[in-house]
Design a protein around this motif. Structure first.
Motif, PDB file in Angstrom:
ATOM      1  N   PHE A   1     -56.392 -21.907 -17.781  1.00 23.35           N
ATOM      2  CA  PHE A   1     -55.265 -22.173 -18.594  1.00 23.35           C
ATOM      3  C   PHE A   1     -54.112 -22.953 -17.937  1.00 23.35           C
TER       4      PHE A   1
ATOM      5  N   LEU B   1     -56.760 -14.227 -22.319  1.00 25.07           N
ATOM      6  CA  LEU B   1     -56.589 -14.741 -20.781  1.00 25.07           C
ATOM      7  C   LEU B   1     -56.447 -13.709 -20.064  1.00 25.07           C
TER       8      LEU B   1
ATOM      9  N   TYR C   1     -53.973 -20.076 -28.455  1.00 22.08           N
ATOM     10  CA  TYR C   1     -55.232 -20.424 -27.588  1.00 22.08           C
ATOM     11  C   TYR C   1     -56.412 -19.601 -28.139  1.00 22.08           C
TER      12      TYR C   1
ATOM     13  N   GLU D   1     -50.766 -17.710 -25.606  1.00 21.93           N
ATOM     14  CA  GLU D   1     -52.297 -17.416 -25.464  1.00 21.93           C
ATOM     15  C   GLU D   1     -52.519 -17.060 -26.796  1.00 21.93           C
TER      16      GLU D   1
ATOM     17  N   TRP E   1     -52.448 -26.468 -18.442  1.00 25.67           N
ATOM     18  CA  TRP E   1     -51.045 -26.809 -18.825  1.00 25.67           C
ATOM     19  C   TRP E   1     -50.220 -27.394 -18.199  1.00 25.67           C
TER      20      TRP E   1
END
Length: 432
Positions: free
Chosen positions: A298, A354, A321, A318, A302
């Motif tokens: 992730f 995550l 996400y 997150e 990013w």
């Protein structure tokens, strides 16, 4: 007659051309699924919310690379409510009525969410809300992917009580619904643990507050009474920068009076010198420093998207996400973007978080999350010093408020209610 016939033919051609010029954009619009992005890009909350707009653009771009959704590309519709709470409602209404978005991902403060909530309920829209909040709410049209108080505030107080031995408490917040309701819950919780009222100091400041000298001085004095003192901070937005600077100016160290923050993450710390703040704490459900394969991927994604390897990630990112991936799965499961079908389909949907676990959407429209306590490091990151050993289900209604204790939220049959009283067996509806 030939001339008249020719004119009629020309008119007919013009009419057809006119028809296609009007209908073509509509047909084109139907080829995409629009997604509303409702975050402040200016004003006091831009420090926190701009990153969430960028996160949504990244997630939508990634989904489009996978082929979109239901055979169509996703199209982001970004608006700026400019940290203006009534404007949030106005922009949400435009997104749903004018832009016809399938869902809205947005808001940070609870006052902005409260502003949007009656609009999404009236127009039957869907709002995915990615930030920790005060609880005491569950709407059919809102999915709360940030932490409820039992997933952040209560564990943070327990940590300070058990590991630091805190006996006196400063509850410092920005003056709006989230800090006031959270502190109401925390005050009741502290008293249930035997903390005397005189050992609880509560202070509120307006959004954007900058002069912290006297307040920090009061905190320092309150902490000099011979009992271990801790600060629980629900200060939001750019007011955090001068607050933390003043803590450093007055030499308040984490060893003396630790501050645990609920609204300060990596993004907020990136704008200040963190060296005087080392050891102060934050309670979240995710830190950038978490060492998992999914988090590493992730962060890499990013940095590639934002084209800046120094940009940080944080907890509300997150939450977007998780929420976005849950929405995608629910739409695929329902086979439609119809809000009623998606609302039914999303309950029970699971998506990876995550930190290494799998989060689930619960019948109360909250999700399961781990809880992490982190210490601020001199590089602006957090070192996790404590975390739950399993995911915690989000609780919409606090057990520590007498009026809320018998209330549950359950959007599945036969209850289908956001505030069902288990004693009276009645659904009272909510007052926004």
């Amino acid at each position: 007659m030939k001339k008249l016939s020719k004119n009629l033919k020309l008119l007919s051609i013009a009419a057809v051309a006119s028809f296609f010029s009007v209908t073509a954009p509509t047909a084109s619009a139907e080829e995409t699924i629009k997604v509303g992005v409702l975050h402040s890009l200016s004003g006091t909350m831009a420090i926190s919310e701009t990153t969430l707009k960028d996160t949504m653009l990244m997630l939508i771009e990634e989904q489009n690379k996978k082929g979109g959704l239901l055979g169509k590309k996703l199209e982001p519709v970004v608006v700026d409510p400019a940290s203006n709470w009534p404007l949030f409602a106005e922009k949400a209404r435009e997104l749903l009525t004018k832009d016809k978005v399938a869902a809205i991902f947005g808001c940070w403060t609870s006052v902005s969410r409260k502003s949007v909530l009656p609009v999404v309920e009236e127009l039957n829209g869907l709002l995915f809300y990615p930030v920790q909040y005060e609880g005491e709410e569950s709407s059919k049209n809102v999915f709360y992917t940030g932490a409820a108080p039992n997933q952040q505030a209560i564990p943070a107080v327990d940590y300070l009580m058990n590991d630091f031995g805190a006996e006196r408490w400063v509850l410092a917040g920005t003056d709006y619904v989230y800090p006031r309701t959270t502190n109401k819950i925390l005050e009741a919780y502290l008293k249930s643990k035997g903390v005397d009222e005189k050992d609880i100091m509560i202070n509120y400041t307006p959004f954007g507050h900058s002069d912290w000298q006297s307040i920090v001085s009061d905190i320092k004095k309150f902490g000099s009474a011979g009992k271990k003192t801790a600060v629980v901070s629900t200060i939001n937005g750019d007011a955090n920068i001068p607050f933390y600077k003043e803590l450093g100016n007055q030499g308040i160290s984490a060893e003396d009076i630790p501050v645990v923050a609920f609204s300060v993450g990596e993004e907020e710390l990136s704008g200040i010198d963190t060296k005087p703040l080392v050891g102060h704490l934050a309670a979240w459900n995710y830190f950038m420093s978490v060492d998992t394969t999914k988090n590493a991927a992730f962060i890499k994604q990013w940095h590639e998207f934002i084209k800046n390897p120094k940009r940080v990630t944080n907890d509300p990112m997150e939450a977007h996400y998780i929420g976005f991936n849950m929405w995608v799965k629910a739409v695929e499961k329902a086979g439609t973007i119809d809000p009623d079908a998606v609302q039914k389909a999303i309950i029970g949907v699971e998506a990876p978080n995550l930190t290494g676990g799998i989060s689930k959407m619960l019948p109360n429209h909250h999700i399961t999350k781990p809880v992490l306590i982190g210490e601020i490091q001199d590089n602006g990151q957090f070192l996790t010093v404590w975390q739950t050993n399993k995911l915690v289900p989000g609780d919409a209604w606090s057990d520590f408020l007498p009026e809320s204790k018998p209330i549950i939220a359950d959007w599945t049959p036969p209850i289908l209610c956001g505030n069902f009283n288990t004693e009276t067996k009645k659904c009272s509806g909510q007052n926004y």
